[in-house]
Design an enzyme around this catalytic site. Sequence first.
Site, PDB file in Angstrom:
ATOM      1  N   LYS A  58     -32.583  -1.902 -46.303  1.00 40.29           N
ATOM      2  CA  LYS A  58     -33.548  -0.914 -45.801  1.00 40.29           C
ATOM      3  C   LYS A  58     -32.823   0.267 -45.152  1.00 40.29           C
ATOM      4  N   GLY A 122     -21.537 -26.595 -41.570  1.00 39.33           N
ATOM      5  CA  GLY A 122     -22.083 -27.872 -41.108  1.00 39.33           C
ATOM      6  C   GLY A 122     -22.294 -28.830 -42.265  1.00 39.33           C
ATOM      7  N   ALA A 193     -34.711  -6.578 -63.305  1.00 40.59           N
ATOM      8  CA  ALA A 193     -35.533  -5.568 -62.620  1.00 40.59           C
ATOM      9  C   ALA A 193     -36.519  -6.265 -61.700  1.00 40.59           C
ATOM     10  N   VAL A 195     -36.857  -7.649 -57.376  1.00 42.33           N
ATOM     11  CA  VAL A 195     -36.921  -6.943 -56.096  1.00 42.33           C
ATOM     12  C   VAL A 195     -35.580  -6.279 -55.749  1.00 42.33           C
ATOM     13  N   ILE A 196     -34.485  -7.031 -55.876  1.00 47.38           N
ATOM     14  CA  ILE A 196     -33.178  -6.452 -55.521  1.00 47.38           C
ATOM     15  C   ILE A 196     -32.829  -5.325 -56.484  1.00 47.38           C
ATOM     16  N   SER A 280     -28.627  -9.050 -60.544  1.00 44.96           N
ATOM     17  CA  SER A 280     -29.659  -9.495 -59.572  1.00 44.96           C
ATOM     18  C   SER A 280     -30.742 -10.225 -60.349  1.00 44.96           C
ATOM     19  N   ARG A 283     -32.064 -16.001 -57.055  1.00 44.86           N
ATOM     20  CA  ARG A 283     -31.134 -16.649 -56.129  1.00 44.86           C
ATOM     21  C   ARG A 283     -31.270 -18.164 -56.210  1.00 44.86           C
ATOM     22  N   HIS A 455     -58.386   8.596 -37.948  1.00 43.66           N
ATOM     23  CA  HIS A 455     -58.319   9.725 -38.876  1.00 43.66           C
ATOM     24  C   HIS A 455     -57.422  10.811 -38.282  1.00 43.66           C
TER      25      HIS A 455
HETATM   26  P1  FAD Z   1     -30.116 -17.121 -45.081  1.00 42.35           P
HETATM   27  O1  FAD Z   1     -30.597 -15.873 -44.504  1.00 42.35           O
HETATM   28  O2  FAD Z   1     -29.523 -17.152 -46.403  1.00 42.35           O
HETATM   29  O3  FAD Z   1     -29.219 -17.812 -44.003  1.00 42.35           O
HETATM   30  C1  FAD Z   1     -28.533 -18.991 -44.231  1.00 42.35           C
HETATM   31  C2  FAD Z   1     -27.277 -19.009 -43.391  1.00 42.35           C
HETATM   32  O4  FAD Z   1     -26.720 -20.309 -43.448  1.00 42.35           O
HETATM   33  C3  FAD Z   1     -26.184 -18.063 -43.890  1.00 42.35           C
HETATM   34  O5  FAD Z   1     -25.589 -17.400 -42.796  1.00 42.35           O
HETATM   35  C4  FAD Z   1     -25.166 -18.992 -44.545  1.00 42.35           C
HETATM   36  O6  FAD Z   1     -23.844 -18.507 -44.496  1.00 42.35           O
HETATM   37  C5  FAD Z   1     -25.319 -20.217 -43.669  1.00 42.35           C
HETATM   38  N1  FAD Z   1     -24.901 -21.475 -44.282  1.00 42.35           N
HETATM   39  C6  FAD Z   1     -25.035 -21.902 -45.562  1.00 42.35           C
HETATM   40  N2  FAD Z   1     -24.584 -23.162 -45.677  1.00 42.35           N
HETATM   41  C7  FAD Z   1     -24.147 -23.535 -44.459  1.00 42.35           C
HETATM   42  C8  FAD Z   1     -23.597 -24.726 -43.928  1.00 42.35           C
HETATM   43  N3  FAD Z   1     -23.399 -25.820 -44.682  1.00 42.35           N
HETATM   44  N4  FAD Z   1     -23.248 -24.748 -42.603  1.00 42.35           N
HETATM   45  C9  FAD Z   1     -23.448 -23.659 -41.822  1.00 42.35           C
HETATM   46  N5  FAD Z   1     -23.972 -22.519 -42.267  1.00 42.35           N
HETATM   47  C10 FAD Z   1     -24.341 -22.462 -43.564  1.00 42.35           C
HETATM   48  N6  FAD Z   1     -36.618 -10.901 -47.505  1.00 42.35           N
HETATM   49  C11 FAD Z   1     -37.630 -10.260 -46.879  1.00 42.35           C
HETATM   50  O7  FAD Z   1     -38.526 -10.920 -46.353  1.00 42.35           O
HETATM   51  N7  FAD Z   1     -37.672  -8.892 -46.797  1.00 42.35           N
HETATM   52  C12 FAD Z   1     -36.697  -8.120 -47.341  1.00 42.35           C
HETATM   53  O8  FAD Z   1     -36.759  -6.902 -47.253  1.00 42.35           O
HETATM   54  C13 FAD Z   1     -35.635  -8.757 -48.017  1.00 42.35           C
HETATM   55  N8  FAD Z   1     -34.649  -8.040 -48.566  1.00 42.35           N
HETATM   56  C14 FAD Z   1     -33.607  -8.670 -49.185  1.00 42.35           C
HETATM   57  C15 FAD Z   1     -32.614  -7.904 -49.762  1.00 42.35           C
HETATM   58  C16 FAD Z   1     -31.547  -8.508 -50.398  1.00 42.35           C
HETATM   59  C17 FAD Z   1     -30.469  -7.660 -51.007  1.00 42.35           C
HETATM   60  C18 FAD Z   1     -31.473  -9.933 -50.435  1.00 42.35           C
HETATM   61  C19 FAD Z   1     -30.305 -10.621 -51.069  1.00 42.35           C
HETATM   62  C20 FAD Z   1     -32.459 -10.710 -49.864  1.00 42.35           C
HETATM   63  C21 FAD Z   1     -33.546 -10.081 -49.246  1.00 42.35           C
HETATM   64  N9  FAD Z   1     -34.587 -10.814 -48.688  1.00 42.35           N
HETATM   65  C22 FAD Z   1     -35.630 -10.177 -48.067  1.00 42.35           C
HETATM   66  C23 FAD Z   1     -34.598 -12.281 -48.720  1.00 42.35           C
HETATM   67  C24 FAD Z   1     -34.113 -12.847 -47.373  1.00 42.35           C
HETATM   68  O9  FAD Z   1     -32.817 -12.361 -47.133  1.00 42.35           O
HETATM   69  C25 FAD Z   1     -34.120 -14.357 -47.403  1.00 42.35           C
HETATM   70  O10 FAD Z   1     -35.390 -14.829 -47.781  1.00 42.35           O
HETATM   71  C26 FAD Z   1     -33.778 -14.913 -46.025  1.00 42.35           C
HETATM   72  O11 FAD Z   1     -32.518 -14.460 -45.615  1.00 42.35           O
HETATM   73  C27 FAD Z   1     -33.805 -16.429 -46.033  1.00 42.35           C
HETATM   74  O12 FAD Z   1     -33.495 -16.877 -44.761  1.00 42.35           O
HETATM   75  P2  FAD Z   1     -32.801 -18.301 -44.522  1.00 42.35           P
HETATM   76  O13 FAD Z   1     -32.666 -18.425 -43.048  1.00 42.35           O
HETATM   77  O14 FAD Z   1     -33.512 -19.340 -45.277  1.00 42.35           O
HETATM   78  O15 FAD Z   1     -31.371 -18.195 -45.204  1.00 42.35           O
HETATM   79  P1  NAI Z   2     -36.161 -11.640 -58.495  1.00 41.75           P
HETATM   80  O1  NAI Z   2     -36.643 -12.989 -58.823  1.00 41.75           O
HETATM   81  O2  NAI Z   2     -37.013 -10.757 -57.670  1.00 41.75           O
HETATM   82  O3  NAI Z   2     -35.833 -10.833 -59.808  1.00 41.75           O
HETATM   83  C1  NAI Z   2     -34.936 -11.295 -60.770  1.00 41.75           C
HETATM   84  C2  NAI Z   2     -35.292 -10.650 -62.084  1.00 41.75           C
HETATM   85  O4  NAI Z   2     -34.257 -10.933 -63.000  1.00 41.75           O
HETATM   86  C3  NAI Z   2     -36.582 -11.189 -62.672  1.00 41.75           C
HETATM   87  O5  NAI Z   2     -37.422 -10.126 -63.013  1.00 41.75           O
HETATM   88  C4  NAI Z   2     -36.122 -11.990 -63.878  1.00 41.75           C
HETATM   89  O6  NAI Z   2     -37.047 -11.975 -64.933  1.00 41.75           O
HETATM   90  C5  NAI Z   2     -34.850 -11.268 -64.247  1.00 41.75           C
HETATM   91  N1  NAI Z   2     -33.888 -12.060 -64.991  1.00 41.75           N
HETATM   92  C6  NAI Z   2     -33.587 -13.367 -64.832  1.00 41.75           C
HETATM   93  N2  NAI Z   2     -32.626 -13.729 -65.702  1.00 41.75           N
HETATM   94  C7  NAI Z   2     -32.311 -12.640 -66.418  1.00 41.75           C
HETATM   95  C8  NAI Z   2     -31.378 -12.377 -67.462  1.00 41.75           C
HETATM   96  N3  NAI Z   2     -30.584 -13.327 -67.926  1.00 41.75           N
HETATM   97  N4  NAI Z   2     -31.330 -11.134 -67.971  1.00 41.75           N
HETATM   98  C9  NAI Z   2     -32.121 -10.139 -67.506  1.00 41.75           C
HETATM   99  N5  NAI Z   2     -33.032 -10.336 -66.527  1.00 41.75           N
HETATM  100  C10 NAI Z   2     -33.108 -11.561 -65.977  1.00 41.75           C
HETATM  101  O7  NAI Z   2     -34.722 -11.872 -57.834  1.00 41.75           O
HETATM  102  P2  NAI Z   2     -33.731 -10.857 -57.117  1.00 41.75           P
HETATM  103  O8  NAI Z   2     -34.113  -9.454 -57.362  1.00 41.75           O
HETATM  104  O9  NAI Z   2     -32.378 -11.343 -57.455  1.00 41.75           O
HETATM  105  O10 NAI Z   2     -33.994 -11.169 -55.587  1.00 41.75           O
HETATM  106  C11 NAI Z   2     -33.939 -12.503 -55.114  1.00 41.75           C
HETATM  107  C12 NAI Z   2     -34.982 -12.751 -54.092  1.00 41.75           C
HETATM  108  O11 NAI Z   2     -34.632 -12.123 -52.873  1.00 41.75           O
HETATM  109  C13 NAI Z   2     -36.350 -12.166 -54.433  1.00 41.75           C
HETATM  110  O12 NAI Z   2     -37.087 -13.006 -55.272  1.00 41.75           O
HETATM  111  C14 NAI Z   2     -36.975 -12.088 -53.100  1.00 41.75           C
HETATM  112  O13 NAI Z   2     -37.504 -13.337 -52.755  1.00 41.75           O
HETATM  113  C15 NAI Z   2     -35.808 -11.761 -52.191  1.00 41.75           C
HETATM  114  N6  NAI Z   2     -35.803 -10.326 -51.916  1.00 41.75           N
HETATM  115  C16 NAI Z   2     -36.849  -9.810 -51.213  1.00 41.75           C
HETATM  116  C17 NAI Z   2     -36.910  -8.465 -50.943  1.00 41.75           C
HETATM  117  C18 NAI Z   2     -38.091  -7.946 -50.230  1.00 41.75           C
HETATM  118  O14 NAI Z   2     -38.849  -8.726 -49.682  1.00 41.75           O
HETATM  119  N7  NAI Z   2     -38.299  -6.630 -50.181  1.00 41.75           N
HETATM  120  C19 NAI Z   2     -35.852  -7.545 -51.347  1.00 41.75           C
HETATM  121  C20 NAI Z   2     -34.808  -8.189 -52.129  1.00 41.75           C
HETATM  122  C21 NAI Z   2     -34.797  -9.539 -52.355  1.00 41.75           C
END
Ligand code: FAD
Ligand code: NAI
Length: 476
Positions: A58, A122, A193, A195-196, A280, A283, A455
């Site tokens: 963001k 852990g 294509a 979210v990421i 992307s 995950r 408004h």
């Molecule tokens: P994580 O945030 O993945 O945290 C897990 C932590 O555990 C990490 O620090 C990891 O290193 C640690 N860990 C792993 N294994 C171990 C272990 N064995 N011992 C100790 N530590 C460990 N979500 C939104 O809601 N809004 C967004 O705008 C958004 N944008 C995103 C943008 C991107 C580019 C990405 C990749 C994700 C985005 N997400 C967004 C998704 C969001 O980041 C995840 O849903 C969220 O971080 C999940 O939280 P979590 O606590 O489950 O895991």
């Molecule tokens: P995603 O699931 O949003 O998108 C992955 C895309 O890749 C899908 O459209 C899928 O059809 C496509 N795909 C899968 N395999 C493929 C292949 N072999 N070739 C071409 N296309 C393929 O996953 P993304 O973007 O990696 O993000 C992971 C997760 O992180 C999201 O699902 C979301 O939960 C979280 N996230 C949330 C954000 C937010 O809340 N604003 C921002 C970024 C991530």
Amino acid sequence: MSQQFDVVVIGGGPGGYVAAIRAAQLGFNTACVDAYKNPEGQPSLGGTCLNVGCIPSKALLQSSENFHAVQHDFAKHGITVDNAKIDIDTMIKRKEGIISKNANGIGFLFKKNKVANIHGLGSLKGRQGEKWVIEVTDNGAVVDTLEATHVIVATGSSPRPLPGVTVDNVKVLDNEGALAMTEVPKRLGVIGAGVIGLEMGSVWKRLGAEVTLLEAAPTFLGAADQQIAKEAFKTLTKDTGLDIQMGVKIGNITVGDEISVAYEKDGANQTLVVDKLIVSIGRVPNTAGLGAEAVGLQLDERGFVVVDDHCHANLPNVWAIGDVVRGPMLAHKASEEGVAVAERIAGQKPHVDFNTVPWVIYTSPEIAWVGKTEEQLKAEGVEYKKGTSSFVANGRALGLGHAQGTVKVLADAKTDRILGLHMIGPMVSELVSEGVVAMEFKASSEDIGRIIHAHPSLSEVVHEAALAADKRALHG
Ligand code: FAD
Ligand code: NAI
């Protein structure tokens, strides 16, 4: 001698750190073990979301939007800025500053709430009487042994690898690399294509890259309401200028000075040549090194920890939350599960309502929704009515210079209860909360229609869409 705790949380992301704080607030002696180290090799709390996800993305979206606005929008206000430039180094440093500020903030909250902050990986080792034994290692060496009555697994997720290509975060990037580029690539390819892909593609496009996204699915944003998804596709391709190729099959990828991606679309073989490639494609849950197999923690066929509705795993007093379990991979979902588990351990009866988890995609315009899509309602045979309204004539949106987008309210045909709210437009990440509150309070579209909205404000479009669902639109 092991350190003794009531609750040990494994993972310090938005699921884990929130669970740890809530558990401590409820009087439990709590530790949080987190393994993440930033590129400087320093522990940094906050998980994927804070370090390489939600927050840095963001920050970059805002920087790139500002740059785009200076170049394309300011002149409409009579403001001219000659030769606007962007210094990518400063932009990235600003992003890193935001991360460290928030990560330090979590450390401060841990101190305030007396959560033991333990750095390392852990791993569950088994039971010592009634307690679970957790070994903590750092760089392969055991640094701590903990014993806990309850364990909350919150280890998050990692990028899903694409077979046939290695992410080096120099040429081929995952989310970490996509958030840390030091210069704008001339040609950027994105596989997936989702979210990421859309968020990162928008950032680098606005900074000047030619961006092509290759998406396997035939339908754009398949989880979103398709009326909104279609409008999003049109805007993101026409206005933002993203080249989004749907329904492709990725073939060989060769990485040299240039990256060449062979793909098939509509039966024809094509090649995309780019300077950088973001992968992307979703995950996968993090369970490697957790000791799941050794203690018999049940994982499903995709590696998620299997939990019941209360996030309880198959072992006594072992819980799991966030990205490592079923459900949407969203930070706010992880945090809510964290709070709910801590409260359940304390004997309370919390509830997480998956039907009201809001979704936001931070493109420009933003896309947001809560509840059911029209496609879902049709598939479930639910009779519904709908009301739509546009930002085109909204005074506030016009003033902002972002008078574009739609709000759609879906309500039960008989009871008028709101079943879904879908939107594309300016700041809809904020507007979607009205739908969440309304749905949680089981409101009807008439309720929203009879509530006074300020408004001029963007929220008037939600008001008008609700009125339209009730066939009482004033400006439609
Ligand atoms: P994580 O945030 O993945 O945290 C897990 C932590 O555990 C990490 O620090 C990891 O290193 C640690 N860990 C792993 N294994 C171990 C272990 N064995 N011992 C100790 N530590 C460990 N979500 C939104 O809601 N809004 C967004 O705008 C958004 N944008 C995103 C943008 C991107 C580019 C990405 C990749 C994700 C985005 N997400 C967004 C998704 C969001 O980041 C995840 O849903 C969220 O971080 C999940 O939280 P979590 O606590 O489950 O895991
Ligand atoms: P995603 O699931 O949003 O998108 C992955 C895309 O890749 C899908 O459209 C899928 O059809 C496509 N795909 C899968 N395999 C493929 C292949 N072999 N070739 C071409 N296309 C393929 O996953 P993304 O973007 O990696 O993000 C992971 C997760 O992180 C999201 O699902 C979301 O939960 C979280 N996230 C949330 C954000 C937010 O809340 N604003 C921002 C970024 C991530």
